[in-house]
Design a protein around this motif. Sequence first.
Motif, PDB file in Angstrom:
ATOM      1  N   SER A 189       0.842  -1.191   0.000  1.00 38.90           N
ATOM      2  CA  SER A 189       0.000   0.000   0.000  1.00 38.90           C
ATOM      3  C   SER A 189       0.879   1.244   0.000  1.00 38.90           C
ATOM      4  CB  SER A 189      -0.891  -0.002   1.248  1.00 38.90           C
ATOM      5  OG  SER A 189      -1.599   1.201   1.357  1.00 38.90           O
ATOM      6  N   LYS A 190       0.482   2.218  -0.816  1.00 36.32           N
ATOM      7  CA  LYS A 190       1.256   3.459  -0.891  1.00 36.32           C
ATOM      8  C   LYS A 190       0.685   4.461   0.106  1.00 36.32           C
ATOM      9  CE  LYS A 190       3.047   6.862  -4.168  1.00 36.32           C
ATOM     10  NZ  LYS A 190       3.020   7.338  -5.571  1.00 36.32           N
ATOM     11  N   GLN A 191       1.356   4.617   1.227  1.00 35.01           N
ATOM     12  CA  GLN A 191       0.896   5.519   2.281  1.00 35.01           C
ATOM     13  C   GLN A 191       1.881   6.681   2.410  1.00 35.01           C
ATOM     14  OE1 GLN A 191      -1.902   5.251   3.826  1.00 35.01           O
ATOM     15  NE2 GLN A 191      -2.536   3.141   3.423  1.00 35.01           N
ATOM     16  N   HIS A 192       1.418   7.892   2.082  1.00 34.64           N
ATOM     17  CA  HIS A 192       2.284   9.059   2.207  1.00 34.64           C
ATOM     18  C   HIS A 192       2.403   9.512   3.658  1.00 34.64           C
ATOM     19  CE1 HIS A 192       2.739   9.677  -2.093  1.00 34.64           C
ATOM     20  NE2 HIS A 192       1.445   9.463  -2.235  1.00 34.64           N
ATOM     21  N   HIS A 193       1.340   9.274   4.425  1.00 33.02           N
ATOM     22  CA  HIS A 193       1.338   9.701   5.826  1.00 33.02           C
ATOM     23  C   HIS A 193       0.820   8.561   6.690  1.00 33.02           C
ATOM     24  CE1 HIS A 193       2.040  13.796   4.440  1.00 33.02           C
ATOM     25  NE2 HIS A 193       1.019  13.649   3.606  1.00 33.02           N
ATOM     26  N   SER A 194       1.447   8.401   7.838  1.00 28.64           N
ATOM     27  CA  SER A 194       1.002   7.368   8.765  1.00 28.64           C
ATOM     28  C   SER A 194      -0.316   7.778   9.414  1.00 28.64           C
ATOM     29  CB  SER A 194       2.055   7.150   9.861  1.00 28.64           C
ATOM     30  OG  SER A 194       3.256   6.692   9.293  1.00 28.64           O
ATOM     31  N   LYS A 195      -1.131   6.795   9.717  1.00 31.49           N
ATOM     32  CA  LYS A 195      -2.401   7.047  10.393  1.00 31.49           C
ATOM     33  C   LYS A 195      -2.497   6.144  11.607  1.00 31.49           C
ATOM     34  CE  LYS A 195      -4.871   8.345   6.169  1.00 31.49           C
ATOM     35  NZ  LYS A 195      -5.986   8.014   5.251  1.00 31.49           N
TER      36      LYS A 195
END
Length: 401
Positions: free
Chosen positions: A335-341
């Motif tokens: 998965s391409k995640q630019h920001h952690s959640k």
Amino acid sequence: MAAATANSASRPSSKLAQLTESLKLEHQFLRVPFEHYKKTIRANHRVVEKEMSAVISGVADAADGNLSRDDAVNHLSSLVSRLQGLKRKLEEGNRAEHLQAQKCRVRLDHLESADAENMSEWNSTRLNRILVDYMLRMSYYDTAVKLAECSNIQDLVDIDVFQEAKLVIDALQNKDVAPALAWCADNKSRLKKSKSKLEFQLRLQEFIELVRAENNLRAITYARKYLAPWGATHMKELQRVMATLAFKRDTECATYKVLFEPKQWDYLVDLFKQEFFKLYGMTLEPLVNIYLQAGLSALKTPYPYTIYCYEDDCTKEDPLSQESFRTLALPLPYSKQHHSKLVCYITKELMDTENPPQVLPNGYVYSTKALEEMAKKNNGKITCPRTGQIFSTSNTINIYD
């Protein structure tokens, strides 16, 4: 008060956005009955053309010929009988068209019925539809029918379409190409448009079976009639197959031995399924596979589950905490995640500046909302759901401070 109103307004909006995105995946749901409807119309049109052409030709012959009165009466009576037969066929065809149109209408109504308020029920119905689709593709027809009946979704699934495929598949598994060839004839124009090789492969297999039976003269006659027309586009395959007349069925030459192997029938079954799915606008992969892969690829990260995800420490809501799902996800991209959640373990809600994460003395992190609700119910005490340890609200630390 204003914030609460804003939050309540944003939730339906978010659900509506999810619904809109969800409906984009329903292409096959509408395409299949529509293609079936068009196929029924084309079949009825062919029947009318054929019968009317024969009747007009018969009338012309009667007018041009020097028939006696009795012969003319008999001839015209036979034409009337033929027209009556055509009328019955048209009535049956009209009923079939009406049923197909009704099914299209039911599916449109089903899509229109989806809204943010009944998403849970609607998604449950969709899950049943996807499971029925999978069962039909895997040839679990009886189970698929029972699930459709129990869920009352007969008009929302394509059992009748797959029953058509079942007849051909069963025949191919019994080494009979006749139903498959009949299916090719019924859909000749569309298969030709898509440059399908199905009919050619079926003809090759029929030729091979004649060679296997050592009926070479019939095989040669068959090749002249049915294989020669394919020579312009499939000469290499034809040359290879024709060589089996010399190499025979018990050859040890790998190039020709493979043509006599039983797996050729499995290949024909797979090829028919591909053409069948394309003809009706279905996905080549079962819908359940597509949904699972989409979900798993959205969840898959470089995080090494095998090292850090232990039975007592890994959330059971994450499919990738289970070995079977991790195996299924192996070929999928990350998965391409630019920001952690950060998602709260208790409420499953996002932790952000409005609902900041709090750290307990034992190192576990939960959302402020979850801890406040827990403290209200337990006289200011917080129980860690993972370890069972009890803390006071004064012991928590706000991460964002």
